[in-house]
Scaffold this motif. Structure first.
Motif, PDB file in Angstrom:
ATOM      1  N   LEU A  93      20.709 -29.332  -9.544  1.00 55.65           N
ATOM      2  CA  LEU A  93      21.289 -30.660  -9.386  1.00 55.65           C
ATOM      3  C   LEU A  93      21.750 -31.190 -10.739  1.00 55.65           C
ATOM      4  CD1 LEU A  93      18.330 -32.037  -7.273  1.00 55.65           C
ATOM      5  CD2 LEU A  93      20.543 -31.325  -6.366  1.00 55.65           C
ATOM      6  N   GLU A  94      22.851 -31.926 -10.755  1.00 56.89           N
ATOM      7  CA  GLU A  94      23.285 -32.620 -11.965  1.00 56.89           C
ATOM      8  C   GLU A  94      22.476 -33.909 -12.077  1.00 56.89           C
ATOM      9  OE1 GLU A  94      25.565 -31.589 -14.286  1.00 56.89           O
ATOM     10  OE2 GLU A  94      25.598 -29.724 -13.131  1.00 56.89           O
ATOM     11  N   ALA A  95      22.055 -34.236 -13.285  1.00 53.59           N
ATOM     12  CA  ALA A  95      21.239 -35.434 -13.499  1.00 53.59           C
ATOM     13  C   ALA A  95      21.786 -36.208 -14.691  1.00 53.59           C
ATOM     14  CB  ALA A  95      19.787 -35.047 -13.750  1.00 53.59           C
ATOM     15  N   GLN A  96      21.723 -37.521 -14.587  1.00 52.41           N
ATOM     16  CA  GLN A  96      22.061 -38.366 -15.727  1.00 52.41           C
ATOM     17  C   GLN A  96      21.373 -39.707 -15.567  1.00 52.41           C
ATOM     18  OE1 GLN A  96      26.150 -39.364 -16.325  1.00 52.41           O
ATOM     19  NE2 GLN A  96      26.565 -39.638 -14.167  1.00 52.41           N
TER      20      GLN A  96
ATOM     21  N   ARG B  90       2.463 -33.388  -5.100  1.00 51.08           N
ATOM     22  CA  ARG B  90       2.523 -33.855  -3.714  1.00 51.08           C
ATOM     23  C   ARG B  90       3.386 -32.943  -2.848  1.00 51.08           C
ATOM     24  NH1 ARG B  90       5.783 -37.637  -0.698  1.00 51.08           N
ATOM     25  NH2 ARG B  90       4.557 -38.376   1.062  1.00 51.08           N
ATOM     26  N   ASP B  91       4.630 -32.731  -3.284  1.00 50.32           N
ATOM     27  CA  ASP B  91       5.577 -31.975  -2.469  1.00 50.32           C
ATOM     28  C   ASP B  91       5.862 -30.574  -2.993  1.00 50.32           C
ATOM     29  OD1 ASP B  91       5.930 -34.162  -0.740  1.00 50.32           O
ATOM     30  OD2 ASP B  91       7.435 -35.036  -2.075  1.00 50.32           O
ATOM     31  N   GLY B  92       5.339 -30.235  -4.166  1.00 50.01           N
ATOM     32  CA  GLY B  92       5.585 -28.913  -4.731  1.00 50.01           C
ATOM     33  C   GLY B  92       7.015 -28.696  -5.188  1.00 50.01           C
ATOM     34  N   GLN B  93       7.759 -29.766  -5.421  1.00 49.86           N
ATOM     35  CA  GLN B  93       9.138 -29.664  -5.883  1.00 49.86           C
ATOM     36  C   GLN B  93       9.169 -29.587  -7.413  1.00 49.86           C
ATOM     37  OE1 GLN B  93      11.992 -29.340  -4.334  1.00 49.86           O
ATOM     38  NE2 GLN B  93      11.325 -29.616  -2.232  1.00 49.86           N
ATOM     39  N   ASN B  94       8.590 -28.534  -7.958  1.00 51.90           N
ATOM     40  CA  ASN B  94       8.576 -28.367  -9.410  1.00 51.90           C
ATOM     41  C   ASN B  94       9.982 -28.030  -9.895  1.00 51.90           C
ATOM     42  OD1 ASN B  94       5.784 -28.704  -9.299  1.00 51.90           O
ATOM     43  ND2 ASN B  94       5.455 -26.511  -9.063  1.00 51.90           N
ATOM     44  N   GLY B  95      10.253 -28.389 -11.147  1.00 52.30           N
ATOM     45  CA  GLY B  95      11.572 -28.097 -11.671  1.00 52.30           C
ATOM     46  C   GLY B  95      11.636 -28.190 -13.172  1.00 52.30           C
TER      47      GLY B  95
ATOM     48  N   THR C 204      16.892 -27.719 -12.293  1.00 55.60           N
ATOM     49  CA  THR C 204      16.743 -26.561 -11.425  1.00 55.60           C
ATOM     50  C   THR C 204      15.362 -26.594 -10.808  1.00 55.60           C
ATOM     51  OG1 THR C 204      18.248 -25.292 -12.828  1.00 55.60           O
ATOM     52  CG2 THR C 204      16.868 -24.042 -11.285  1.00 55.60           C
ATOM     53  N   LEU C 205      15.315 -26.673  -9.490  1.00 56.52           N
ATOM     54  CA  LEU C 205      14.048 -26.692  -8.762  1.00 56.52           C
ATOM     55  C   LEU C 205      13.552 -25.265  -8.541  1.00 56.52           C
ATOM     56  CD1 LEU C 205      14.934 -29.430  -6.115  1.00 56.52           C
ATOM     57  CD2 LEU C 205      13.676 -29.712  -8.268  1.00 56.52           C
ATOM     58  N   ASP C 206      12.254 -25.117  -8.294  1.00 61.03           N
ATOM     59  CA  ASP C 206      11.678 -23.795  -8.029  1.00 61.03           C
ATOM     60  C   ASP C 206      12.378 -23.092  -6.875  1.00 61.03           C
ATOM     61  OD1 ASP C 206       9.856 -23.996 -10.083  1.00 61.03           O
ATOM     62  OD2 ASP C 206       8.153 -24.473  -8.800  1.00 61.03           O
TER      63      ASP C 206
END
Length: 136
Positions: free
Chosen positions: A56-59, A19-24, A49-51
């Motif tokens: 971003l930190e994720a948990q 949809r938004d192309g925010q691959n990561g 890590t996005l394209d």
């Protein structure tokens, strides 16, 4: 069965956003900790890590309850999430979230490497997230 998952797992997740192309790509780890013989806490930490180069930190944290028929997964606050059968290539239970719809498929055919593939569709989301777990 819960003991099969206990411990530390390397995690690699790819996200393909149609949809938004925010691959990561997320790189991190998951720790399964026993709360008793049939219950585990799933705690995930990593860096997404996005394209675009943004990192971003994720948990996230879930609870897994092993029953004679399936594994019931709840959110950290106890709300129901989904359930699945941990045998071979297993379908998960769908999870509606507002107007978006999540479907998960687990693949244990290469155990102890395993995958969770989420397909998410709806008015706000359209992506596939593939998480690969390997024991550390």
């Amino acid at each position: 069965m819960a003991t099969d998952f206990q411990g530390v797992w390397a995690l690699r997740r790819t996200i393909v956003d149609r949809r938004d192309g925010q691959n990561g790509v997320l790189e991190g780890q998951v720790v399964f900790t026993a709360t008793d013989a049939d219950h585990l806490t799933y705690h995930e930490q990593g860096q997404l890590t996005l394209d675009s180069g943004v990192t971003l930190e994720a948990q996230r944290c879930y609870h897994w309850a092993f029953t004679p028929l399936d594994v019931v997964v709840t959110f950290d606050d106890g709300r129901p999430f989904h359930a699945f059968t941990p045998a071979g290539h297993a379908a998960g239970t769908d999870h509606p979230c507002g107007d978006d719809f999540y479907t998960v498929r687990y693949d244990f055919t290469a155990w102890p490497v395993w995958r969770a593939i989420w397909t998410v569709k709806g008015p706000r989301k359209d992506y596939v997230s593939t998480s690969t777990y390997q024991r550390r």
